[in-house]
Motif scaffolding. Structure first.
Motif, short mmCIF file in Angstrom:
data_model
loop_
_atom_site.label_atom_id
_atom_site.label_comp_id
_atom_site.label_asym_id
_atom_site.label_seq_id
_atom_site.Cartn_x
_atom_site.Cartn_y
_atom_site.Cartn_z
N TYR A 70 0.20 2.36 1.76
CA TYR A 70 1.44 1.95 2.43
C TYR A 70 2.65 2.59 1.76
O TYR A 70 2.89 2.38 0.57
CB TYR A 70 1.61 0.42 2.36
CG TYR A 70 0.47 -0.35 2.97
CD1 TYR A 70 0.40 -0.55 4.34
CD2 TYR A 70 -0.52 -0.91 2.17
CE1 TYR A 70 -0.64 -1.28 4.91
CE2 TYR A 70 -1.56 -1.65 2.72
CZ TYR A 70 -1.61 -1.82 4.09
OH TYR A 70 -2.64 -2.54 4.65
N SER A 71 3.44 3.30 2.52
CA SER A 71 4.61 3.98 1.95
C SER A 71 5.69 3.00 1.48
O SER A 71 6.50 3.35 0.62
CB SER A 71 5.20 4.96 2.96
OG SER A 71 5.65 4.28 4.11
N SER A 72 5.72 1.79 2.01
CA SER A 72 6.75 0.83 1.61
C SER A 72 6.30 -0.10 0.49
O SER A 72 7.00 -1.04 0.14
CB SER A 72 7.21 0.01 2.82
OG SER A 72 6.18 -0.83 3.27
N HIS A 90 7.84 -2.07 6.79
CA HIS A 90 7.26 -0.86 7.37
C HIS A 90 6.37 -1.32 8.51
O HIS A 90 5.86 -2.45 8.49
CB HIS A 90 6.44 -0.09 6.32
CG HIS A 90 5.98 1.24 6.82
ND1 HIS A 90 4.80 1.41 7.50
CD2 HIS A 90 6.54 2.47 6.72
CE1 HIS A 90 4.66 2.68 7.81
NE2 HIS A 90 5.70 3.35 7.34
N GLU A 91 6.13 -0.48 9.47
CA GLU A 91 5.35 -0.87 10.64
C GLU A 91 3.94 -1.34 10.31
O GLU A 91 3.34 -2.09 11.07
CB GLU A 91 5.31 0.26 11.66
CG GLU A 91 4.63 1.50 11.17
CD GLU A 91 4.80 2.69 12.09
OE1 GLU A 91 3.90 3.55 12.08
OE2 GLU A 91 5.81 2.76 12.80
N GLU A 92 3.39 -0.94 9.18
CA GLU A 92 2.03 -1.34 8.82
C GLU A 92 1.96 -2.63 7.99
O GLU A 92 0.87 -3.14 7.75
CB GLU A 92 1.34 -0.22 8.03
CG GLU A 92 1.12 1.01 8.86
CD GLU A 92 0.43 2.10 8.07
OE1 GLU A 92 -0.33 2.86 8.70
OE2 GLU A 92 0.63 2.18 6.85
#
Length: 129
Positions: A70-72, A90-92
């Motif tokens: 996860y980038s966030s 984040h969208e995920e």
């Protein structure tokens, strides 16, 4: 579908409040809502409008895995970067993931507390199933 930063924070707060012996306050600064069990931090909710994140304790390998996926999810803000991780919108990022991270953090911290100091499951609030 992901949830907003405010929803991440509210989900984390709700999850923490339902854990036995959880307590919270603002012992450091007004913008940090700190949740503890047996006097030990397991969740920080950052109320700075420019940085709406939560920070939880993780096992180092799990934290690295989360950061890759996860980038966030980033190394923990304010605390040891190996054992703490911060989560932003984040969208995920889902409510389920946030609740799992809070529960996991609580359990990790509770494992370090001597049994005599651990809250009893029937005292205070209890996790709702």
């Amino acid at each position: 579908m992901g949830i907003t930063a405010e929803q991440i924070q509210q989900t984390a707060r709700d999850a923490a409040r339902n854990l036995p012996g959880a307590d919270h306050g603002r012992p450091f600064v007004d913008k940090l809502d700190v949740y503890k069990v047996a006097g030990k931090v397991f969740l920080i909710v950052t109320d700075d409008p420019d940085e709406r994140i939560i920070t939880v304790k993780v096992e180092p390998d799990h934290g690295r895995s989360l950061r890759r996926r996860y980038s966030s999810i980033t190394p923990g803000r304010y605390l040891d970067k190996t054992h703490w991780t911060s989560v932003g919108a984040h969208e995920e990022i889902t409510a389920h993931l946030v609740r799992d991270l809070v529960d996991h953090s609580y359990e990790l911290v509770l494992d370090s507390v001597p049994r005599a100091r651990r809250p009893r499951a029937d005292s205070g609030s209890r996790r709702k199933q």
